[in-house]
Design an enzyme around this catalytic site. Structure first.
Site, short mmCIF file in Angstrom:
data_model
loop_
_atom_site.label_atom_id
_atom_site.label_comp_id
_atom_site.label_asym_id
_atom_site.label_seq_id
_atom_site.Cartn_x
_atom_site.Cartn_y
_atom_site.Cartn_z
N SER A 124 50.77 42.16 48.23
CA SER A 124 50.22 43.25 47.41
C SER A 124 50.36 44.58 48.13
CB SER A 124 48.73 42.97 47.15
OG SER A 124 48.09 44.11 46.61
N TYR A 149 39.82 40.63 50.43
CA TYR A 149 40.97 40.15 49.64
C TYR A 149 42.25 40.72 50.24
CZ TYR A 149 44.73 40.73 46.36
OH TYR A 149 45.99 40.78 45.80
N LYS A 153 45.75 39.12 52.53
CA LYS A 153 47.19 39.36 52.31
C LYS A 153 47.85 39.83 53.61
CE LYS A 153 47.35 38.44 47.86
NZ LYS A 153 48.02 37.23 47.32
C1 WQD Z 1 43.69 51.19 38.28
C2 WQD Z 1 43.06 52.56 38.02
C3 WQD Z 1 40.73 52.67 38.54
C4 WQD Z 1 39.28 50.00 35.43
C5 WQD Z 1 43.87 46.51 41.91
C6 WQD Z 1 43.72 45.82 43.23
C7 WQD Z 1 45.08 45.52 43.80
C8 WQD Z 1 45.89 44.75 42.79
C9 WQD Z 1 45.97 45.50 41.46
C10 WQD Z 1 45.80 42.42 43.34
C11 WQD Z 1 42.11 52.96 39.12
C12 WQD Z 1 40.98 52.89 37.05
C13 WQD Z 1 40.12 50.73 36.26
C14 WQD Z 1 38.39 50.66 34.56
C15 WQD Z 1 39.23 52.77 35.34
N1 WQD Z 1 45.33 43.46 42.61
N2 WQD Z 1 40.08 52.10 36.20
N3 WQD Z 1 38.40 52.04 34.54
O1 WQD Z 1 42.53 49.28 41.76
O2 WQD Z 1 44.93 50.13 41.53
O3 WQD Z 1 44.52 47.74 42.10
O4 WQD Z 1 44.63 45.71 41.03
O5 WQD Z 1 46.73 42.43 44.12
O6 WQD Z 1 44.90 44.77 44.97
O7 WQD Z 1 43.04 46.71 44.11
O8 WQD Z 1 44.01 48.56 39.82
O9 WQD Z 1 43.59 48.31 37.40
O10 WQD Z 1 41.63 48.06 39.02
O11 WQD Z 1 42.63 50.30 38.60
O12 WQD Z 1 39.20 54.01 35.32
O13 WQD Z 1 37.60 50.04 33.79
O14 WQD Z 1 42.30 52.47 36.82
O15 WQD Z 1 39.75 53.58 39.00
O16 WQD Z 1 42.21 54.35 39.31
P1 WQD Z 1 43.95 49.04 41.35
P2 WQD Z 1 42.92 48.74 38.66
#
Ligand code: WQD
Length: 340
Positions: A124, A149, A153
């Site tokens: 990741s 988590y 990795k």
């Molecule tokens: C994306 C953006 C949130 C939800 C995560 C893990 C990473 C990988 C992918 C496993 C951010 C914003 C989100 C919501 C929002 N997973 N958001 N409202 O955090 O980039 O990565 O998933 O490998 O390890 O950390 O992805 O989709 O959670 O968030 O505003 O209800 O969307 O703040 O800016 P992220 P995400």
């Protein structure tokens, strides 16, 4: 090749199973179904027209893992299985270290005993930590992560690197995903998080289908074009193709282990993704702006050059494709996969 796919009933695993089958490989799935439903397998067989053998075992059980390798012959392993919720890992670090590390160690030991020499690992972009220059490059060496988590990795990449260095003939590709979204164009498989979605895309999809009242945008005061965080979203079909490309590249790798970024090289903001989804649905979707989420970085995306040039792989699908395919999946499966 005959490929063991651990976590093959999961979101990325299931899409990769279809890509492997479509590329002429044989697939065996091992999954403990702790975060996936058995009904996924029936969908995979219907979509591929092929039988998908499944072993429902917990890979942290080294004895059962060894028995699996006793009974089946594998030419390669694609390893997805693992707990993956960032927030949950902070609350339950021991469960994450035990599950993600022990399952990997069991697999590596069984591979060594049975001379299985090809391994593709689901890593990741989180391993780049909080200080890597954007776009992220595989040459960056100060890997870290702020969550247990993410630390699993980082540790698993290190374990695999050390084992590859000590094992003549073993070849390992470490695939660093950015933000996987989207669904198979059939709408028959897709992302089906249990409980309230942590990630942006499934949450938006559940608002669109009426399961959630509105999206909360976690902060719009970041130093970005529209104030919301930017991420490198890539279509899960492109991601699945990247695994096939990496698997088929292993035998020509000159180094025992190599990391590859799987991303588009482009950042997209939260609001831009929301509005793209509105275009797919054909109507506005309710949202409000809330406080920032702890741990979120303002903006990052991949430098995908190494995967483009060495794997001959490139993300092809657009943000609109990601939204249209997600919406098709969510509309056809408002409650996700059936339990039975
Ligand atoms: C994306 C953006 C949130 C939800 C995560 C893990 C990473 C990988 C992918 C496993 C951010 C914003 C989100 C919501 C929002 N997973 N958001 N409202 O955090 O980039 O990565 O998933 O490998 O390890 O950390 O992805 O989709 O959670 O968030 O505003 O209800 O969307 O703040 O800016 P992220 P995400």
């Amino acid at each position: 090749m005959r490929v063991l796919v651990s976590g093959g009933a999961g979101y990325i695993g299931s899409h990769t199973v279809l890509s492997l089958l479509a590329s002429g490989h044989d697939v065996v799935v091992v999954d403990d179904f702790s975060n996936a439903k058995p009904s996924v397998i029936g969908r995979l067989e219907a979509l591929s027209g092929k039988h998908v053998p499944v072993h429902a075992i917990d890979l942290t059980d080294a004895e059962k893992t060894e028995l699996l390798f006793d009974h089946e012959r594998f030419d390669a392993v694609v390893h997805f299985a693992g707990f993956k919720a960032v927030g949950e890992s902070v609350a339950k670090p021991l469960a994450y270290y035990r599950n993600n590390l022990d399952s990997t160690l069991s697999l590596l030991e069984a591979m060594r005993r049975h001379d299985v020499q090809r391994l593709v690992f689901s890593s990741s972009a989180t391993v780049y930590g909080e200080h890597a220059p954007v776009p992220y490059s595989e040459d960056y060496e100060h890997l870290s992560s702020s969550s247990p988590y993410g630390q699993t990795k980082v540790m698993i990449e290190r374990i695999m690197s050390d084992v590859a260095a000590a094992t003549e003939g073993l070849r390992v590709a470490l695939l660093r995903y950015f933000n996987p979204v989207g669904a198979h164009p059939s709408g028959q498989i897709g992302e089906d998080p249990q409980g309230i979605p942590n990630n942006l895309m499934p949450f938006i999809a559940q608002v669109a289908v009426g399961r959630r009242e509105k999206l909360t945008v976690f902060g719009d005061d970041y130093d970005t074009a529209d104030g919301t965080c930017e991420r490198d979203y890539l279509h899960v079909e492109d991601l699945a193709a990247g695994h096939v490309a990496a698997l088929e590249h292993l035998d020509s790798m000159v180094t025992p282990v190599r990391a590859f970024n799987l991303g588009t090289g482009t950042g997209t903001s939260v609001l831009a993704m929301l509005h793209a989804f509105e275009r797919a649905v054909g109507r506005e979707l309710a949202y409000e702006v809330g406080p920032r989420r702890a741990g979120d970085l303002p903006a990052f995306w991949a430098d995908p050059t190494r995967a483009n040039t060495e794997l001959g792989w490139r993300a092809e699908k657009s943000i609109d494709d990601m939204c249209a395919d997600t919406w098709r999946w969510q509309q056809a499966n408002p409650q996700g996969f059936p339990d039975a």
